[in-house]
Enzyme design. Structure first.
Site, PDB file in Angstrom:
ATOM      1  N   GLU A 116      69.361  32.030 -20.499  1.00 28.96           N
ATOM      2  CA  GLU A 116      68.971  33.437 -20.710  1.00 28.96           C
ATOM      3  C   GLU A 116      67.447  33.598 -20.652  1.00 28.96           C
ATOM      4  O   GLU A 116      66.907  34.592 -21.147  1.00 28.96           O
ATOM      5  CB  GLU A 116      69.500  33.941 -22.063  1.00 28.96           C
ATOM      6  CG  GLU A 116      70.997  33.800 -22.270  1.00 28.96           C
ATOM      7  CD  GLU A 116      71.859  34.623 -21.313  1.00 28.96           C
ATOM      8  OE1 GLU A 116      71.317  35.305 -20.425  1.00 28.96           O
ATOM      9  OE2 GLU A 116      73.094  34.551 -21.455  1.00 28.96           O
ATOM     10  N   HIS A 139      68.478  35.626 -29.550  1.00 29.26           N
ATOM     11  CA  HIS A 139      69.818  36.029 -29.101  1.00 29.26           C
ATOM     12  C   HIS A 139      70.854  35.191 -29.836  1.00 29.26           C
ATOM     13  O   HIS A 139      70.670  33.983 -30.021  1.00 29.26           O
ATOM     14  CB  HIS A 139      69.951  35.821 -27.593  1.00 29.26           C
ATOM     15  CG  HIS A 139      71.357  35.876 -27.084  1.00 29.26           C
ATOM     16  ND1 HIS A 139      72.130  37.011 -27.165  1.00 29.26           N
ATOM     17  CD2 HIS A 139      72.149  34.940 -26.496  1.00 29.26           C
ATOM     18  CE1 HIS A 139      73.322  36.768 -26.645  1.00 29.26           C
ATOM     19  NE2 HIS A 139      73.361  35.511 -26.234  1.00 29.26           N
ATOM     20  N   HIS A 141      75.397  35.324 -31.447  1.00 27.57           N
ATOM     21  CA  HIS A 141      76.744  35.886 -31.308  1.00 27.57           C
ATOM     22  C   HIS A 141      77.377  36.178 -32.674  1.00 27.57           C
ATOM     23  O   HIS A 141      78.421  35.599 -32.992  1.00 27.57           O
ATOM     24  CB  HIS A 141      77.646  34.888 -30.563  1.00 27.57           C
ATOM     25  CG  HIS A 141      77.137  34.436 -29.230  1.00 27.57           C
ATOM     26  ND1 HIS A 141      77.577  33.284 -28.618  1.00 27.57           N
ATOM     27  CD2 HIS A 141      76.246  34.997 -28.371  1.00 27.57           C
ATOM     28  CE1 HIS A 141      76.974  33.142 -27.430  1.00 27.57           C
ATOM     29  NE2 HIS A 141      76.147  34.158 -27.267  1.00 27.57           N
ATOM     30  N   GLU A 169      70.134  50.455 -46.249  1.00 29.49           N
ATOM     31  CA  GLU A 169      68.966  49.767 -45.686  1.00 29.49           C
ATOM     32  C   GLU A 169      68.947  49.743 -44.157  1.00 29.49           C
ATOM     33  O   GLU A 169      67.916  49.430 -43.558  1.00 29.49           O
ATOM     34  CB  GLU A 169      68.856  48.348 -46.245  1.00 29.49           C
ATOM     35  CG  GLU A 169      69.939  47.421 -45.801  1.00 29.49           C
ATOM     36  CD  GLU A 169      69.514  45.940 -45.936  1.00 29.49           C
ATOM     37  OE1 GLU A 169      70.366  45.093 -45.700  1.00 29.49           O
ATOM     38  OE2 GLU A 169      68.363  45.665 -46.264  1.00 29.49           O
ATOM     39  N   HIS A 210      79.731  40.279 -26.243  1.00 29.84           N
ATOM     40  CA  HIS A 210      78.977  39.019 -26.120  1.00 29.84           C
ATOM     41  C   HIS A 210      78.124  38.728 -27.361  1.00 29.84           C
ATOM     42  O   HIS A 210      78.317  37.707 -28.022  1.00 29.84           O
ATOM     43  CB  HIS A 210      78.100  39.053 -24.850  1.00 29.84           C
ATOM     44  CG  HIS A 210      77.338  37.786 -24.620  1.00 29.84           C
ATOM     45  ND1 HIS A 210      77.244  37.171 -23.398  1.00 29.84           N
ATOM     46  CD2 HIS A 210      76.613  37.005 -25.461  1.00 29.84           C
ATOM     47  CE1 HIS A 210      76.532  36.068 -23.507  1.00 29.84           C
ATOM     48  NE2 HIS A 210      76.128  35.941 -24.751  1.00 29.84           N
TER      49      HIS A 210
HETATM   50  P1  13P Z   1      72.280  28.679 -23.304  1.00 25.85           P
HETATM   51  O1  13P Z   1      72.979  27.453 -23.841  1.00 25.85           O
HETATM   52  O2  13P Z   1      71.941  28.553 -21.847  1.00 25.85           O
HETATM   53  O3  13P Z   1      71.101  29.066 -24.159  1.00 25.85           O
HETATM   54  O4  13P Z   1      73.323  29.880 -23.365  1.00 25.85           O
HETATM   55  C1  13P Z   1      73.897  30.271 -24.577  1.00 25.85           C
HETATM   56  C2  13P Z   1      74.227  31.717 -24.614  1.00 25.85           C
HETATM   57  O5  13P Z   1      74.307  32.294 -25.682  1.00 25.85           O
HETATM   58  C3  13P Z   1      74.425  32.444 -23.336  1.00 25.85           C
HETATM   59  O6  13P Z   1      74.377  33.834 -23.542  1.00 25.85           O
HETATM   60 ZN    ZN Z   2      74.988  34.411 -25.565  1.00 26.41          ZN
END
Ligand code: 13P
Ligand code: ZN
Length: 270
Positions: A116, A139, A141, A169, A210
């Site tokens: 990413e 980033h 999940h 908050e 995602h």
């Molecule tokens: P990477 O292992 O390449 O960082 O990818 C993980 C991920 O969250 C892809 O969106």
């Molecule tokens: Zn991801």
């Protein structure tokens, strides 16, 4: 030269990746972080003329040329960063108008930065144009924010308002709201371009089905932003199927604006 594993930015990166894993936000190799470093702070720990190898990026970002980033590796597990930082992390200098990087430390098994990287670097350019203090793009999940992208409309105003209504908050922490991208193929320049565009108006961008992107001036701020959005999403997922008798009204949110000296995103409150 000081030991780079004692550098405050490295210690903080190792702590935050472990913490994110413990929160359940980064299963397997899920998630990635990039942290903009100052040349002066880095020069205390690394010989900046000793480059290990070059790694091409596949995109242009002339605004970042000469800048240094500590970044997580592709395919690497956040849970393992603390045990082998030099394998799971790398420090790169951006060169050639953003089309290439010079590896100065890390990725010692021959690895490279996150898939990413386009979304990260393009988001840095976007955030720096709004806030010169921005240093971090993060980033991950988190389960509830991901689950939430299956339930209500992805309209950004509605999505943001729903989160603001979940805990007091939320409006205080992200008055700029939450931008949302529909599902797209990840790891591409295309998703990088649209993520960066969304980063111009909010520090949070949700990738439907995602995960989430957060930006901030340090790792704590980006973490805290994501943590607060995820808390709002958790409350939403607990109550979405129940009749809603009470809520945080727009009137109350105007009170929050006054009390906390924050301004909700233009047009988002009635
Ligand atoms: P990477 O292992 O390449 O960082 O990818 C993980 C991920 O969250 C892809 O969106
Ligand atoms: Zn991801």
């Amino acid at each position: 030269m000081k030991d780079i594993l004692t550098a405050p930015f490295m210690v903080e990166m190792i702590r935050i990746t472990a913490n994110m894993y413990d929160h359940g936000w980064d299963e397997r190799n899920g998630g990635n972080i990039s942290l903009l470093l100052e040349e002066e702070e880095l020069a205390e720990y690394l010989d900046l003329s000793a480059l290990i190898r070059t790694i091409p990026t596949g995109f242009r970002a002339p605004e970042l040329c000469g800048k240094y980033f500590l970044v997580t590796g592709t395919g690497k597990y956040f849970k393992n960063v603390q045990y082998a930082p030099d394998v799971n992390l790398g420090i790169v200098r951006i060169t050639d108008e953003g089309e290439s990087t010079e590896l100065l430390w890390g990725f010692s098994d021959g690895g490279k930065f996150t898939s990413e990287f386009p979304a990260h670097m393009m988001s840095h350019v976007a955030r720096l144009s709004i806030d010169p203090e921005n240093r971090v793009v993060m980033h991950c999940h988190p389960s509830n924010i991901l689950a939430m992208t299956f339930v209500p409309t992805l309209d950004e105003r509605e999505f943001t308002r729903t989160l603001w209504q979940m805990c007091t908050e939320c409006l205080v922490v992200f008055p700029d709201g939450v931008n949302v991208l529909p599902w797209m193929l990840c790891g591409t320049n295309e998703i990088g371009v649209v993520t960066a565009e969304k980063m111009k108006t909010a520090r949070i961008v949700v990738w439907a089905q995602h995960g989430i992107y957060g930006a901030g001036k340090d790792l704590d701020e980006a973490f805290g932003l994501i943590e607060t959005v995820e808390k709002g999403a958790e409350i939403y997922m607990k109550i979405a199927h129940l009749p809603r008798i009470n809520t945080i009204t727009d009137e109350m949110m105007h009170e929050i604006e006054g009390g906390f000296k924050v301004k909700a995103r233009e047009g988002y409150l009635d």
